[in-house]
Write a protein that holds these residues in place. Structure first.
Motif, PDB file in Angstrom:
ATOM      1  N   ILE A 179     -13.590   2.435  -6.655  1.00 47.38           N
ATOM      2  CA  ILE A 179     -12.523   3.178  -5.989  1.00 47.38           C
ATOM      3  C   ILE A 179     -12.747   4.674  -6.167  1.00 47.38           C
ATOM      4  O   ILE A 179     -13.056   5.136  -7.283  1.00 47.38           O
ATOM      5  N   ASP A 180     -12.612   5.430  -5.098  1.00 55.42           N
ATOM      6  CA  ASP A 180     -12.704   6.887  -5.188  1.00 55.42           C
ATOM      7  C   ASP A 180     -11.617   7.381  -6.129  1.00 55.42           C
ATOM      8  O   ASP A 180     -10.424   7.144  -5.898  1.00 55.42           O
ATOM      9  N   ALA A 181     -12.010   8.068  -7.188  1.00 51.15           N
ATOM     10  CA  ALA A 181     -11.048   8.505  -8.204  1.00 51.15           C
ATOM     11  C   ALA A 181     -10.039   9.501  -7.647  1.00 51.15           C
ATOM     12  O   ALA A 181      -8.936   9.636  -8.190  1.00 51.15           O
ATOM     13  N   GLU A 182     -10.369  10.196  -6.577  1.00 50.20           N
ATOM     14  CA  GLU A 182      -9.468  11.204  -6.017  1.00 50.20           C
ATOM     15  C   GLU A 182      -8.608  10.643  -4.889  1.00 50.20           C
ATOM     16  O   GLU A 182      -7.383  10.786  -4.909  1.00 50.20           O
ATOM     17  N   THR A 183      -9.232   9.992  -3.910  1.00 51.22           N
ATOM     18  CA  THR A 183      -8.474   9.520  -2.742  1.00 51.22           C
ATOM     19  C   THR A 183      -7.864   8.140  -2.939  1.00 51.22           C
ATOM     20  O   THR A 183      -6.955   7.758  -2.218  1.00 51.22           O
ATOM     21  N   ARG A 184      -8.383   7.384  -3.920  1.00 54.14           N
ATOM     22  CA  ARG A 184      -7.972   6.000  -4.192  1.00 54.14           C
ATOM     23  C   ARG A 184      -8.387   5.040  -3.073  1.00 54.14           C
ATOM     24  O   ARG A 184      -7.895   3.913  -3.004  1.00 54.14           O
TER      25      ARG A 184
ATOM     26  N   GLU B 285      -1.337   2.777  -6.387  1.00 54.32           N
ATOM     27  CA  GLU B 285      -1.892   3.969  -5.734  1.00 54.32           C
ATOM     28  C   GLU B 285      -2.956   3.585  -4.711  1.00 54.32           C
ATOM     29  O   GLU B 285      -3.058   4.198  -3.639  1.00 54.32           O
ATOM     30  N   VAL B 286      -3.764   2.583  -5.025  1.00 53.46           N
ATOM     31  CA  VAL B 286      -4.790   2.120  -4.097  1.00 53.46           C
ATOM     32  C   VAL B 286      -4.150   1.562  -2.827  1.00 53.46           C
ATOM     33  O   VAL B 286      -4.573   1.880  -1.709  1.00 53.46           O
ATOM     34  N   VAL B 287      -3.116   0.738  -2.986  1.00 58.16           N
ATOM     35  CA  VAL B 287      -2.420   0.187  -1.823  1.00 58.16           C
ATOM     36  C   VAL B 287      -1.802   1.308  -0.995  1.00 58.16           C
ATOM     37  O   VAL B 287      -1.903   1.323   0.239  1.00 58.16           O
ATOM     38  N   ALA B 288      -1.182   2.267  -1.659  1.00 59.94           N
ATOM     39  CA  ALA B 288      -0.562   3.388  -0.946  1.00 59.94           C
ATOM     40  C   ALA B 288      -1.611   4.182  -0.166  1.00 59.94           C
ATOM     41  O   ALA B 288      -1.367   4.600   0.977  1.00 59.94           O
ATOM     42  N   ALA B 289      -2.791   4.371  -0.755  1.00 62.00           N
ATOM     43  CA  ALA B 289      -3.851   5.122  -0.083  1.00 62.00           C
ATOM     44  C   ALA B 289      -4.335   4.413   1.173  1.00 62.00           C
ATOM     45  O   ALA B 289      -4.792   5.053   2.128  1.00 62.00           O
TER      46      ALA B 289
ATOM     47  N   PRO C 168     -16.855  10.712  -8.488  1.00 65.90           N
ATOM     48  CA  PRO C 168     -16.120  10.035  -9.574  1.00 65.90           C
ATOM     49  C   PRO C 168     -15.439   8.762  -9.071  1.00 65.90           C
ATOM     50  O   PRO C 168     -14.848   8.753  -7.988  1.00 65.90           O
ATOM     51  N   LEU C 169     -15.536   7.703  -9.870  1.00 71.42           N
ATOM     52  CA  LEU C 169     -14.993   6.403  -9.495  1.00 71.42           C
ATOM     53  C   LEU C 169     -14.064   5.863 -10.561  1.00 71.42           C
ATOM     54  O   LEU C 169     -14.161   6.220 -11.729  1.00 71.42           O
ATOM     55  N   ARG C 170     -13.168   4.956 -10.141  1.00 71.17           N
ATOM     56  CA  ARG C 170     -12.507   4.014 -11.032  1.00 71.17           C
ATOM     57  C   ARG C 170     -13.028   2.641 -10.639  1.00 71.17           C
ATOM     58  O   ARG C 170     -13.088   2.316  -9.460  1.00 71.17           O
ATOM     59  N   ILE C 171     -13.375   1.841 -11.630  1.00 72.56           N
ATOM     60  CA  ILE C 171     -14.024   0.561 -11.360  1.00 72.56           C
ATOM     61  C   ILE C 171     -13.171  -0.580 -11.905  1.00 72.56           C
ATOM     62  O   ILE C 171     -12.769  -0.567 -13.072  1.00 72.56           O
ATOM     63  N   LEU C 172     -12.912  -1.557 -11.053  1.00 71.62           N
ATOM     64  CA  LEU C 172     -12.111  -2.717 -11.430  1.00 71.62           C
ATOM     65  C   LEU C 172     -12.920  -4.000 -11.235  1.00 71.62           C
ATOM     66  O   LEU C 172     -13.829  -4.050 -10.399  1.00 71.62           O
ATOM     67  N   GLU C 173     -12.560  -5.016 -12.000  1.00 73.08           N
ATOM     68  CA  GLU C 173     -13.178  -6.331 -11.836  1.00 73.08           C
ATOM     69  C   GLU C 173     -12.100  -7.364 -11.551  1.00 73.08           C
ATOM     70  O   GLU C 173     -11.114  -7.455 -12.273  1.00 73.08           O
TER      71      GLU C 173
END
Length: 243
Positions: free
Chosen positions: A158-163, A32-36, A140-145
């Motif tokens: 990462i923006d939880a809505e827009t990715r 989803e992040v790549v697509a965004a 709101p965020l999603r957080i990756l390491e």
């Protein structure tokens, strides 16, 4: 002994069963992040031009090159004293001279940020989902390491809505001491089908240090080999300052 081995195998299988859905979730999120950010295949190379404003050194034209998997170069013609940094795998240079271990690590972090959505997806097996969070503005965020290598990791917000990626925090650990370099991403625009943050705000150890604004971004198939030749960096910088 046989019973102990059986229990060990059972525990291992149970752990894999629990870990597999988590890994699948990270893979889905990264897709989803790549697509965004425009989707498609990962860039093989990037060439950027713009301006960097440093609180300490002033304003100067900036040019930046990256080529997968481990080539990176940046030149900034600050007033009176230009900056040159070059990474070529296990080798690094600053101002045309071999870089220190710490500076080499900082360059590895800079290079890791290039084409970041695709790089995360390529390294999905090593990316860890740190869960949900909120930005300083309450978004709101999603957080990756992403552990880039031993002693070097990126925390990606990462923006939880827009990715879209909003911030990356590079953490460099040497001799049990850690340094953090963060970049905030703003002003996303579409360039050749990919969404690029045209404004980057830079921080070191939580202190704001400057801003880079991109004027142009290109995605060539490959960059000329001399681009990453340390012998050419100093003459090019001299020309840039003279202009």
């Amino acid at each position: 002994m046989r019973g102990y081995a059986s229990k060990t195998v059972a525990v291992g299988l149970a752990w894999l069963a629990l870990a597999a859905p988590a890994l699948a979730d990270v893979g889905a999120l990264l897709a989803e992040v790549v697509a965004a950010h425009g989707g498609g295949t990962a860039p093989a190379a990037i060439h950027e031009r713009g301006t960097t404003e440093s609180l300490r050194r002033g304003i100067g034209p900036m040019e930046r090159w990256w080529q997968a998997p481990d080539r990176f170069r940046i030149e900034i013609a600050y007033p009176g004293a230009a900056e040159s940094r070059l990474l070529r795998g296990a080798e690094a240079w600053q101002q045309g001279q071999p870089a220190t271990t710490a500076f080499h690590g900082a360059l590895l972090l800079q290079a890791a940020r290039m084409a970041l959505p695709w790089r995360l997806q390529q390294n999905a097996q090593r990316v860890v989902d740190l869960g949900a969070g909120r930005s300083s503005q309450g978004k709101p965020l999603r957080i990756l390491e992403w552990p880039v290598q031993e002693g070097i990791k990126l925390i990606v917000e990462i923006d939880a809505e827009t990715r879209l990626i909003l911030r990356s925090r590079g953490i460099l650990t040497l001799n049990r001491a850690s340094m953090e370099f963060a970049t905030g991403y703003e002003n996303y625009r579409s360039v050749d089908g990919r969404r690029v943050a045209m404004t980057e705000r830079h921080f070191a150890m939580d202190q704001y240090i400057g801003t880079t604004k991109l004027d142009s971004v290109e995605f060539p198939a490959v960059l000329p080999a001399p681009t990453f030749d340390p012998a050419l960096a100093a003459p090019l910088l001299t020309q840039a300052v003279a202009q």
